[in-house]
Scaffold this motif. Structure first.
Motif, short mmCIF file in Angstrom:
data_model
loop_
_atom_site.label_atom_id
_atom_site.label_comp_id
_atom_site.label_asym_id
_atom_site.label_seq_id
_atom_site.Cartn_x
_atom_site.Cartn_y
_atom_site.Cartn_z
N LYS A 166 5.77 -9.06 -0.63
CA LYS A 166 4.86 -10.18 -0.05
C LYS A 166 5.60 -11.33 0.47
O LYS A 166 4.92 -11.98 1.13
CB LYS A 166 3.94 -10.39 -1.33
N LYS A 173 4.66 -13.04 8.91
CA LYS A 173 3.29 -13.52 9.31
C LYS A 173 3.49 -14.92 9.93
O LYS A 173 2.99 -15.16 10.88
CB LYS A 173 2.50 -13.59 8.24
N THR A 475 2.18 -5.92 9.57
CA THR A 475 0.95 -6.50 9.66
C THR A 475 0.40 -6.68 8.19
O THR A 475 1.12 -6.26 7.04
CB THR A 475 0.03 -5.52 10.23
N ASP A 476 -0.67 -7.65 7.82
CA ASP A 476 -1.01 -7.68 6.66
C ASP A 476 -1.36 -6.45 5.89
O ASP A 476 -0.98 -6.47 4.77
CB ASP A 476 -2.23 -8.74 6.67
N GLU A 477 -2.26 -5.79 6.77
CA GLU A 477 -2.65 -4.44 5.91
C GLU A 477 -1.26 -3.61 5.81
O GLU A 477 -1.17 -2.98 4.42
CB GLU A 477 -3.33 -3.60 7.04
N THR A 478 -0.50 -3.46 6.42
CA THR A 478 0.92 -2.54 5.99
C THR A 478 1.65 -3.39 5.02
O THR A 478 2.09 -2.55 3.93
CB THR A 478 1.95 -2.49 6.99
N GLU A 480 0.67 -5.41 2.39
CA GLU A 480 -0.36 -5.12 1.30
C GLU A 480 -0.14 -3.81 0.72
O GLU A 480 -0.02 -3.62 -0.57
CB GLU A 480 -1.87 -5.19 1.38
N HIS A 481 -0.34 -2.68 1.56
CA HIS A 481 -0.21 -1.64 1.02
C HIS A 481 1.21 -0.93 0.66
O HIS A 481 1.09 -0.47 -0.57
CB HIS A 481 -0.55 -0.40 2.44
N LYS A 484 1.27 -2.63 -2.90
CA LYS A 484 0.86 -1.81 -3.93
C LYS A 484 1.44 -0.62 -4.10
O LYS A 484 1.65 -0.20 -5.64
CB LYS A 484 -0.56 -1.30 -3.44
N PRO A 504 -1.17 2.90 5.48
CA PRO A 504 -2.68 2.87 4.66
C PRO A 504 -3.32 4.32 5.50
O PRO A 504 -3.24 4.30 6.76
CB PRO A 504 -3.13 1.64 5.15
N PHE A 507 -4.53 4.60 9.24
CA PHE A 507 -3.76 3.28 10.19
C PHE A 507 -3.54 3.90 11.57
O PHE A 507 -3.05 4.81 12.01
CB PHE A 507 -2.62 3.07 9.39
N HIS A 509 -2.46 2.14 15.54
CA HIS A 509 -1.56 0.93 16.09
C HIS A 509 -1.24 1.10 17.61
O HIS A 509 -1.14 2.23 17.93
CB HIS A 509 -0.16 0.66 15.43
#
Length: 921
Positions: A166, A173, A475-478, A480-481, A484, A504, A507, A509
């Motif tokens: 993160k 970011k 990306t925020d999505e990658t 975060e995934h 986790k 994810p 996904f 792109h």
């Protein structure tokens, strides 16, 4: 009747000998059974939080004396804070990724990496890291360091790695993360890029060459065939030369030597002449550096041209003022080459071998290429001079082998984008020592972008995917995934799964219209690991908070953990991760030399604890000026052990003389104490105030000296010395005796608590022997409060004056003893001749002056002018020492005429006979 049986001699089971190597483990077992850390935290949970955040040591090998210094200093602070109004959790940590563990497996454990997958090798690394951690944990605990040892933070734990991802994602970011081709420190021995924090400087012998580059396009400024002279200590970089840099404002001289022309900086001409051996040098003309811009010279080895450029990085500190420029092998070279559009040539591979881009030298290790390159330069007539120099050169701090600058595609954190905020946070931090602020400020101000990628296997993967066109995807999505996934499975999943399985579900792109992705294989710099602990620990754990109150590490961490933590924290939060930073020096041997196994001067903490005990090692830490480099040796430890013995004996004396004292029944109120007892209580409380202030300012050496002086001077040499005449001789409930015991009880409690952070084993041992104590451990109590007394100033002034006078009496007694006038002081009678001020002082004292001077007789003979010729003279007093008149009492050893005054006890003085008759008849 045996009169010795009527004496109230000290009684305690507290042993005189510490026997710390055997007793400390027993005390630590008691702490474990009590779960002392949890009990302390529970007791203090409602107090303000104080967080000292542990900088993680590397999990490899036994702890060394520097580790011991660091952990003990931290323990002093945490223990004090928890006893002084704070809730002070301490969560120890470990740094577990990186090259040393890889090397330990491949070299020491003979693991063959080629026979297994990256994921399999990483699992072996993890197992090894845990083994090392367990060994170090037990050694740290043996030092007496209190902490949450059952739940430390470890950089390989899934929850730690998840938070680290993160941090990386947030920096990306904000645009602080980028990939670029730049020269970075490269370790051929590690086959990886290095950060500045991983560089150490050692002496290296290198060739020193002067080379002439012939002008092929002088643009009317220089004749063709004129030579621009460069100097370098890295001949192996000559094949990568694309230009020469000069300073635009420097003066340059064109000189003629033996019909050849050369260009060097005018300020360096004399040194160049001397070095090369030029004679009959004629200066043809002078010009400014900017006049040379864009001229071209021929590369001495290859059929290509090199460009003359101007740059402010050129200096006249050494060389010729004309700087050999290879953009693939130097940061300044890269910057100026980029400005002039030269491109990047880096003909050296990751192992340090010359590639096909260096024709004629392909396959040679870079350092071995120096000789054939120099010989080729000689052959073509370009070599003007060859010699050898020994100079400070960057080395890989892990492998201890030389590094090079090498241009490769790496991931960087852009420091320049938030440098101003970094500098503001440095200024907002409290630094101890104060020079730490200047040191880190200058480092941050001058540092380049941070290379955070490493070409290794054991570490946290850089969480970047690539599209079909090669573009990186963050990306925020990658993020975060992946975070986790790491929290659930650990980072090894990155090497166990394909890219599509790490993205994810569903996904898509724009860079991959066919849905095909690849993943980054580099890992993050280990300084990014530990530098993320403000997020992975302070934010992750509920018992901690960000920013921490204090970071405490060795002075090498200004370029390391202090720096990397600041960078990631400011990048993510805009704030420093710490409110204060405290640094300590290195540990040297007794002669001030660096410790070395080859020299045989290494001090091993485990050995010290086995021989002397952990509390001796801790007391040594308190005794040194740790903010500078400190020394340790067997002799130094023996001196510390002697101080420990005196402190321990003080505890034993206090305990022994309180065996019959119940504070609830026998405590004498301050106003009913004798003046001397009030004076000692005032001095004790001043000690309490000084010691607590010293803890708050991290001045442990002051505590060491103040407590030692209080035990040996205030107590042993004065109060306890004369108090024996009351404690042993008088009846149990005698008011004077209870008054002294009141002071002793307060001193015992205060000294035990004040020294508990420094001597925790001894303090808890003392605590178990104090009568009427219902606490399980002194750690579950608070520091004593400094009491203020209305007559403190008056009492201190009066009794300090008396102590000065007493010092003169003791000196006179010593002189008389040496001259055989008396034996022990109790055989003496002292007559004082004093001025009016001293006379008023002595007559105002209600206590027995014979008792305070520990003599059998005392009187004031008159003024100073009345002193006889045999008097021992001082500034304000003259003293006559003579033998006391009378017989020696069998019970108290005082020489007095009252011996035999009571017929039932013919060998006792009147005082002793009365005590015996009233209490032992």
């Amino acid at each position: 009747m045996e009169y010795k049986d009527t004496l109230l001699m000290p009684k305690t089971e507290f042993p005189m000998r510490g026997n710390l190597p055997n007793r400390e483990p027993e005390i630590q077992t008691m702490w474990d059974e009590l779960d002392i850390y949890s009990k302390v935290q529970e007791r203090t949970k409602d107090r303000p939080l104080y967080v000292l955040h542990d900088g993680p040591p590397y999990a490899n090998g036994d702890i060394h004396i520097g580790h011991a210094l660091n952990k003990i200093l931290k323990d002093f602070i945490v223990r004090f804070k928890s006893m002084n109004g704070f809730c002070a959790p301490y969560v120890p940590g470990w740094d577990t990724h990186g090259l040393p563990i890889e090397t330990a497996l491949t070299k020491n454990k003979k693991v063959n990496r080629k026979e297994m997958s990256v994921a399999e090798f990483r699992k072996l690394c993890e197992e090894y890291a845990w083994e090392q951690l367990e060994g170090q944990r037990e050694q740290f605990k043996r030092l007496g360091v209190r902490g949450d040892w059952d739940n430390p933070y470890v950089t390989l734990k899934p929850e730690y790695e998840a938070q680290q991802i993160k941090v990386f994602g947030e920096m990306a970011k904000k645009g602080y993360i980028y990939k670029g081709l730049k020269p970075v420190y490269w370790s051929p021995s590690s086959e990886s890029a290095l950060a500045e924090a991983e560089i150490e400087y050692k002496d290296k012998r290198s060739p020193s060459i002067y080379v002439g580059f012939k002008v092929v396009d002088g643009k009317g400024v220089l004749d063709e065939q004129t030579n621009i002279v460069i100097w370098t200590t890295t001949p192996w970089t000559i094949p990568a030369n694309l230009g020469i840099s000069v300073h635009p404002d420097f003066d340059y001289s064109v000189v003629e030597v033996n019909e050849d022309k050369y260009v060097v900086a005018s300020d360096l001409l004399d040194s160049v002449k001397k070095e090369i051996g030029w004679e009959n040098v004629n200066i043809v003309k002078k010009l400014k550096g900017f006049e040379l811009e864009n001229l071209k010279v021929k590369h001495p080895l290859y059929d290509r041209e090199s460009l003359i450029m101007t740059g402010d990085h050129v200096t006249t500190e050494a060389g010729t003022g004309c700087v050999h420029t290879a953009p693939g092998h130097g940061e300044d070279d890269f910057i100026i080459g980029n400005k002039y559009g030269l491109g990047v040539l880096c003909p050296v591979d990751e192992k340090g071998y010359m590639t096909a881009e260096a024709p004629g030298f392909e396959g040679l290790f870079y350092d071995e290429a120096n000789k054939p390159i120099t010989e080729k330069l000689q052959e073509v007539g370009a070599l003007l001079h060859l010699s050898f120099i020994t100079h400070s050169y960057p080395h890989d701090w892990r492998t201890k082998k030389p590094t090079i600058f090498r241009a490769t595609a790496q991931w960087f954190a852009s420091i320049k984008d938030f440098r101003d905020q970094l500098l503001k946070e440095v200024e907002a931090t409290q630094w101890v020592p104060a020079w730490g602020e200047t040191r880190l400020y200058n480092m941050v101000r001058d540092r380049g972008d941070w290379c955070i990628s490493r070409q290794r296997a054991w570490g946290v993967p850089i969480p970047v995917f690539y599209g079909e066109n090669g573009d990186p995807i963050i990306t925020d999505e990658t993020i975060e995934h992946v975070s986790k996934l790491f929290r659930e499975h650990g980072s090894n999943i990155w090497f166990e799964k394909e890219a599509k399985d790490l993205l994810p579900e569903g996904f898509a792109h724009s860079s991959s219209p066919n849905g095909l992705f690849t993943k980054e294989t580099d890992i993050m710099d280990v300084w990014f690991d530990s530098g993320s602990s403000h997020q992975s620990v302070l934010e992750e754990r509920e018992d901690l908070v960000r920013p921490a109150d204090l970071y405490l590490e060795g002075s090498d961490q200004y370029r390391g953990w202090f720096n990397s933590s600041l960078s990631t924290s400011v990048a993510v939060t805009g704030k420093a991760p710490y409110k204060g930073v405290l640094s300590h020096g290195f540990v040297l041997d007794g002669e001030g030399r660096k410790m070395s196994k080859s020299v045989g001067n290494v001090v091993i903490p485990a050995k010290v604890m086995k021989q002397l005990g952990g509390d001796i090692l801790r007391l040594w830490v308190a005794s040194v000026d740790y903010q500078s480099d400190v020394r340790i040796s067997d002799n130094i430890l023996k001196q510390v052990a002697e101080v420990y013995r005196k402190i321990r004996n003080t505890y034993r004396f206090l305990l022994g003389n309180l065996a019959d004292f119940n504070p609830e029944e026998h405590t004498v109120s301050y106003d009913k104490l004798r003046e001397v007892d009030q004076y000692m209580l005032i001095k004790l409380n001043k000690l309490i105030g000084k010691v607590k202030n010293s803890y708050d300012s991290y001045d442990f050496m002051a505590i060491y000296h103040d407590v030692h002086n209080y035990c040996t001077i205030d107590l042993s040499s004065f109060y306890l010395d004369f108090a024996k005449d009351v404690l042993y001789i008088e009846a149990a409930d005698n008011l004077e005796r209870r008054s002294i015991q009141t002071v002793l009880f307060e001193a015992l409690h205060a000294l035990t608590k004040l020294m508990a952070p420094i001597l925790p084993h001894t303090a808890d041992e003392v605590w178990t022997h104090i009568p009427n104590v219902d606490r399980e451990s002194v750690q579950l109590t608070d520091m004593p409060e400094e009491q203020q007394f209305a007559n403190s100033a008056e009492m201190m002034a009066k009794w300090n004056s008396f102590m000065n006078l007493r010092d003169d009496v003791l000196k006179a007694l010593e002189i008389a003893r040496n001259e055989k006038v008396i034996g022990k002081s109790l055989t003496a009678h002292v007559t004082l001749y004093v001025n009016e001020e001293a006379n008023q002082l002595l007559t105002s004292i209600d206590e027995s002056l014979t008792q305070l001077f520990i003599v059998s007789g005392f009187n004031i003979g008159g003024s100073l002018e009345d002193a006889p010729s045999n008097a021992i003279k001082f500034d304000d007093v003259a003293i006559v020492v003579s033998k006391a008149d009378g017989e020696t009492c069998e019970r108290c050893w005082t020489v007095t005429r009252t011996v035999g005054a009571v017929t039932e006890h013919p060998t006792l003085c009147e005082r002793c006979a009365t005590v015996v008759a009233n209490h032992y008849a």
